[in-house]
Design a protein around this motif. Structure first.
Motif, PDB file in Angstrom:
ATOM      1  N   UNK A 126      17.067  10.858 -15.835  1.00  0.00           N
ATOM      2  CA  UNK A 126      16.381  11.920 -17.176  1.00  0.00           C
ATOM      3  C   UNK A 126      15.130  12.272 -16.460  1.00  0.00           C
ATOM      4  N   UNK A 127      14.519  11.014 -15.490  1.00  0.00           N
ATOM      5  CA  UNK A 127      12.815  11.536 -15.281  1.00  0.00           C
ATOM      6  C   UNK A 127      12.451  12.368 -14.869  1.00  0.00           C
ATOM      7  N   UNK A 128      13.628  12.676 -13.447  1.00  0.00           N
ATOM      8  CA  UNK A 128      13.799  13.674 -12.537  1.00  0.00           C
ATOM      9  C   UNK A 128      14.236  14.713 -13.020  1.00  0.00           C
ATOM     10  N   UNK A 129      15.065  15.054 -14.163  1.00  0.00           N
ATOM     11  CA  UNK A 129      15.700  16.112 -15.125  1.00  0.00           C
ATOM     12  C   UNK A 129      14.517  17.079 -16.022  1.00  0.00           C
ATOM     13  N   UNK A 138       8.227  15.382  -8.093  1.00  0.00           N
ATOM     14  CA  UNK A 138       9.095  14.227  -8.645  1.00  0.00           C
ATOM     15  C   UNK A 138       8.255  13.004  -8.051  1.00  0.00           C
ATOM     16  N   UNK A 139       6.828  12.748  -7.865  1.00  0.00           N
ATOM     17  CA  UNK A 139       5.789  11.819  -6.541  1.00  0.00           C
ATOM     18  C   UNK A 139       6.140  11.184  -7.887  1.00  0.00           C
ATOM     19  N   UNK A 144      13.701   8.629  -6.033  1.00  0.00           N
ATOM     20  CA  UNK A 144      13.546  10.066  -5.732  1.00  0.00           C
ATOM     21  C   UNK A 144      13.090  10.308  -3.978  1.00  0.00           C
ATOM     22  N   UNK A 145      14.746  11.632  -4.043  1.00  0.00           N
ATOM     23  CA  UNK A 145      13.401  11.565  -3.068  1.00  0.00           C
ATOM     24  C   UNK A 145      14.011  14.243  -2.747  1.00  0.00           C
ATOM     25  N   UNK A 146      13.185  13.994  -2.207  1.00  0.00           N
ATOM     26  CA  UNK A 146      13.015  15.795  -2.456  1.00  0.00           C
ATOM     27  C   UNK A 146      12.119  16.321  -1.622  1.00  0.00           C
ATOM     28  N   UNK A 147      12.130  17.630  -1.163  1.00  0.00           N
ATOM     29  CA  UNK A 147      11.091  18.316   0.193  1.00  0.00           C
ATOM     30  C   UNK A 147      10.087  18.593  -0.749  1.00  0.00           C
TER      31      UNK A 147
END
Length: 165
Positions: A126-129, A138-139, A144-147
């Motif tokens: 929900x936080x990522x959404x 989303x730091x 969570x991982x991201x680019x």
């Protein structure tokens, strides 16, 4: 329910074990958490051959993101194929589940995955959404991982729940 945000689609490709199909409990829990946070969620437990109809539904609905519950096994090939096709359609792709949690860097190295949820996704997703909806990185969201401009970022782990009920 949020009136201003698009739907979120969660996908578990069908898995057969010893003659019966397992239910996608992981995305059911994540879907409930997203619903409790005010998002409209659709869960898809797809059988082989249902991809074309799913792509039509994605095209029609334009979800905020499509999330995949990944495991090691035959379903992983379909997760990859579908993620590639959806990415070509301009969709944001989130992977969670056992496989993505085990090797998040390798998953994020692929051009068809935008975000990885590591571990239990009920609190994280929900936080990522919300971050995706607000177009914010989303730091500050643990696990969570991201680019970020092509660089893979993996946030530190959060706290694990002692109550898995």
């Amino acid at each position: 329910m949020r009136k201003t945000s698009p739907e979120i689609f969660l996908v578990a490709n069908e898995i057969w074990k010893r003659g019966y199909c397992t239910l996608p409990f992981g995305i059911m829990y994540v879907g409930k958490a997203l619903t409790n946070a005010g998002f409209k969620v659709r869960i898809f437990h797809l059988h082989s051959g249902e991809e074309k109809q799913f792509y039509k539904e994605v095209e029609r609905s334009q979800p905020l993101f499509v999330g995949f519950s990944t495991i090691i096994g035959n379903a992983l090939k379909r997760d990859i194929e579908m993620s590639r096709a959806l990415k070509k359609m301009g969709q944001t792709i989130v992977w969670g589940g056992v496989f993505a949690s085990m090797v998040p860097e390798q998953v994020l190295a692929q051009d068809y995955v935008d975000y990885v949820v590591i571990g239990e996704g009920e609190e994280i997703t929900p936080r990522l959404a919300e971050a995706i909806l607000e177009k914010e990185p989303p730091g500050s969201i643990p696990d969570v991982g991201w680019k970020d401009k092509g660089e893979i970022k993996i946030n530190p782990p959060g706290r694990w729940s002692n109550n898995l009920d």
